[in-house]
Design an enzyme around this catalytic site. Structure first.
Site, PDB file in Angstrom:
ATOM      1  CB  SER A  37      -0.892   0.018   1.249  1.00 23.75           C
ATOM      2  OG  SER A  37      -1.830  -1.015   1.179  1.00 23.75           O
ATOM      3  NE  ARG A  41      -2.569   4.627   0.461  1.00 27.41           N
ATOM      4  CZ  ARG A  41      -3.143   3.462   0.134  1.00 27.41           C
ATOM      5  NH1 ARG A  41      -2.425   2.493  -0.436  1.00 27.41           N
ATOM      6  NH2 ARG A  41      -4.435   3.253   0.341  1.00 27.41           N
ATOM      7  N   GLY A 109      -6.019  -3.661  -7.817  1.00 21.98           N
ATOM      8  CA  GLY A 109      -7.173  -2.821  -7.482  1.00 21.98           C
ATOM      9  C   GLY A 109      -6.736  -1.470  -6.949  1.00 21.98           C
ATOM     10  NE  ARG A 138     -10.658  -6.732  -6.783  1.00 27.59           N
ATOM     11  CZ  ARG A 138      -9.571  -6.385  -6.085  1.00 27.59           C
ATOM     12  NH1 ARG A 138      -8.374  -6.535  -6.613  1.00 27.59           N
ATOM     13  NH2 ARG A 138      -9.702  -5.901  -4.879  1.00 27.59           N
ATOM     14  CB  SER A 183     -13.069   0.670   0.814  1.00 30.19           C
ATOM     15  OG  SER A 183     -12.167   0.788  -0.264  1.00 30.19           O
ATOM     16  CG  ASP A 334      -5.257  -7.129   2.043  1.00 35.89           C
ATOM     17  OD1 ASP A 334      -6.384  -7.298   1.527  1.00 35.89           O
ATOM     18  OD2 ASP A 334      -4.566  -6.115   1.848  1.00 35.89           O
ATOM     19  CE  LYS A 361     -10.434  -6.878   0.047  1.00 35.31           C
ATOM     20  NZ  LYS A 361     -10.114  -5.448  -0.057  1.00 35.31           N
ATOM     21  NE  ARG A 365      -7.424 -12.380  -1.385  1.00 35.96           N
ATOM     22  CZ  ARG A 365      -6.667 -11.305  -1.269  1.00 35.96           C
ATOM     23  NH1 ARG A 365      -6.865 -10.447  -0.277  1.00 35.96           N
ATOM     24  NH2 ARG A 365      -5.704 -11.060  -2.143  1.00 35.96           N
ATOM     25  NE  ARG A 407      -2.703  -9.582   0.471  1.00 33.18           N
ATOM     26  CZ  ARG A 407      -1.482  -9.046   0.531  1.00 33.18           C
ATOM     27  NH1 ARG A 407      -0.460  -9.742   0.974  1.00 33.18           N
ATOM     28  NH2 ARG A 407      -1.272  -7.804   0.145  1.00 33.18           N
TER      29      ARG A 407
HETATM   30  C1  S3P Z   1      -5.610  -1.374  -0.015  1.00 33.95           C
HETATM   31  C2  S3P Z   1      -6.843  -1.403   0.576  1.00 33.95           C
HETATM   32  C3  S3P Z   1      -7.602  -2.644   0.806  1.00 33.95           C
HETATM   33  C4  S3P Z   1      -6.724  -3.882   0.682  1.00 33.95           C
HETATM   34  C5  S3P Z   1      -5.835  -3.814  -0.526  1.00 33.95           C
HETATM   35  C6  S3P Z   1      -4.917  -2.606  -0.445  1.00 33.95           C
HETATM   36  C7  S3P Z   1      -4.936  -0.080  -0.209  1.00 33.95           C
HETATM   37  O1  S3P Z   1      -8.630  -2.726  -0.164  1.00 33.95           O
HETATM   38  O2  S3P Z   1      -7.520  -5.038   0.632  1.00 33.95           O
HETATM   39  O3  S3P Z   1      -5.038  -4.978  -0.627  1.00 33.95           O
HETATM   40  O4  S3P Z   1      -3.719  -0.054  -0.461  1.00 33.95           O
HETATM   41  O5  S3P Z   1      -5.613   0.961  -0.101  1.00 33.95           O
HETATM   42  P1  S3P Z   1     -10.094  -2.063   0.074  1.00 33.95           P
HETATM   43  O6  S3P Z   1      -9.949  -0.605   0.144  1.00 33.95           O
HETATM   44  O7  S3P Z   1     -10.897  -2.498  -1.121  1.00 33.95           O
HETATM   45  O8  S3P Z   1     -10.584  -2.678   1.348  1.00 33.95           O
END
Ligand code: S3P
Length: 447
Positions: A37, A41, A109, A138, A183, A334, A361, A365, A407
């Site tokens: 994450s 960013r 995603g 998704r 989220s 996760d 996801k 999962r 995962r």
């Molecule tokens: C993430 C947020 C989560 C997580 C994903 C990474 C992120 O998803 O499951 O692996 O980096 O913001 P959601 O925002 O859909 O819960």
């Protein structure tokens, strides 16, 4: 233990794990890759900031590579991702170029949803974004709908809900969005859109999700305020340019979780997992494992560029079932697949509830972990929002599948270590999405 990786065709690999006939115990110190994450960013904020951003410890997995290639195609200069230390020359807020071709977010995603906020606010430019089979199935309406309220123009398949998506950038207007789901991707998408929107953009979430965007936006100079009590964050639009920074990426607690569970369930084991990101919005897995009776001690606690970090010492112990539900779920979202593995080795019943998000996801999962672990002898029943796992069940080797979900692949590998006979995991190459060295590390751990 013997580990063999076999190519099936030019895309897919089988991982065959033959457990040690005398039992094994895992010993030593493990290094984990950078947080996924935070890596996404750092690349994105570096690309839209002014000046140079230096990232140390970037995750060199396939997902951050997707983010880097999308932003490179829009003019950001990003050094080659063959070193964990990467430099980015940003273009400045609102200055991304219209790309000449489709932007491909691959399996990620986070890349697609966060990037949508950035693209939707680039007036007078047109973008097309897509992803792999999994990402194209998704749900994207969770970000398209609030972006549309801000004035965005986005088209997509199935009534504008699925990628590929077309985006005509617009001048956006800030809104106060009460998100129906906890989220971080939704929250971060809207904050990124809000940077260039008129007025303030506020997001309130039903439970706290990971706050890496808030921390990093603040460090890059955005005018952002948070109110943890009401789970609300506000960014002021058109307020400040972002300025390039140095970001030191901590190790990913979601990757650490595989080793924490491996050592906890394997008799006689003691591992130290080094440099684990301990952001409180991510440490739900430690709380769940503590409830199950795992023996995990943080050592050498410190703060690195705004994120708490520690080394985690884990010793094998006997685990008990527990309930994992409610506000804890977004803080371990996760880690549910690997916690399902831990639960098959715990005495009694583990109930995982309030986890419908797991169904959308990289794979479903809940369904996949129930089906694949049951093939190995687990006792797991599936509910619309969770799982009930009855332990302790001895696992046997079986032929199982990752469903191309990283995962799932790694969770099944940890289960296989403690099975009585060999396991073959199909499409195990998926691990490289978030953990390119997972199989090498598994193979090299002293045992
Ligand atoms: C993430 C947020 C989560 C997580 C994903 C990474 C992120 O998803 O499951 O692996 O980096 O913001 P959601 O925002 O859909 O819960």
């Amino acid at each position: 233990m013997v580990i063999a990786l076999q190519s099936v065709d030019n895309r897919h690999q089988d991982l065959v794990i033959t457990p040690s006939p005398t039992g094994l115990s895992l010993q030593g110190r493990v290094q984990i890759p950078g947080d996924k994450s935070i890596s996404h960013r750092a690349l994105m904020l570096g690309a839209i900031a002014q000046g140079t951003t230096t990232v140390k410890g970037l995750l060199l997995g396939e997902d951050p590579r997707s983010t880097a290639s999308c932003f490179q195609a829009m003019g950001a200069k990003i050094s080659a991702l063959n070193d964990q230390d990467v430099t980015i020359e940003g273009v400045g807020l609102g200055k991304l170029q219209e790309p000449q071709d489709v932007l491909n977010a691959g399996n990620s995603g986070t890349t697609l949803r966060l990037m949508l906020g950035v693209l939707a606010s680039h007036a007078n430019r047109f973008f097309v974004v897509t992803g792999d089979d999994s990402l194209r199935s998704r749900p994207m309406s969770r970000v398209i709908q609030p972006l549309t309220q801000m004035g965005a123009t986005i088209w997509g398949r199935q009534a504008h809900t699925l990628a590929p998506l077309g985006i005509q950038g617009q001048e956006l207007q800030g809104i106060h969005y009460h998100s129906p789901i906890a989220s971080a991707q939704v929250k971060s998408c809207l904050l990124l859109a809000g940077l260039s929107a008129q007025g303030e953009t506020t997001v309130t979430e039903p439970a706290i999700s990971r706050d890496h965007s808030e921390r990093m936006l603040k460090a890059f100079g955005a005018d952002i305020t948070t109110d943890p009590e009401t789970r609300t964050v506000t960014v002021k639009g058109q307020a400040a340019q972002l300025q390039g920074q140095t970001v030191i990426v901590p190790g990913d607690i979601s990757s650490a979780a595989f080793w924490l569970v491996a050592a906890a369930i394997t008799p006689g084991s003691e591992l130290v997992v080094e440099n684990v990101g301990m952001n409180p919005t991510r440490t739900g897995v430690l709380e769940a494992l503590a409830r199950m009776g795992a023996d995990i001690t943080p050592e050498n606690e410190r703060v690195v560029t705004g994120e708490p970090v520690a080394d985690l010492r884990v010793k094998a112990s006997s685990l008990q079932g527990c309930e994992i539900a409610g506000d804890l779920i977004p803080r371990l979202i996760d880690e549910v697949p690997i916690l399902a593995v831990a639960a098959t080795f715990a005495q009694g019943t583990t109930v995982i509830k309030d986890a419908t998000e797991l169904r959308v996801k990289e794979s479903d999962r809940l369904a996949v972990m129930a089906t694949e672990l049951n093939r190995m002898g687990a006792k797991i029943s599936e509910f619309p929002d969770g799982l009930e796992i009855t332990g302790e069940t001895p696992l046997q080797g079986a032929e199982v599948d990752s469903y191309t979900d990283h995962r799932v692949a790694m969770s099944l590998a940890i289960a296989a270590l403690n099975a009585t006979t060999p396991t073959t995991i199909h499409r195990a190459e998926a691990a490289a999405i978030s953990y390119p060295d997972f199989i090498t590390t598994l193979d090299s751990l002293p045992h």
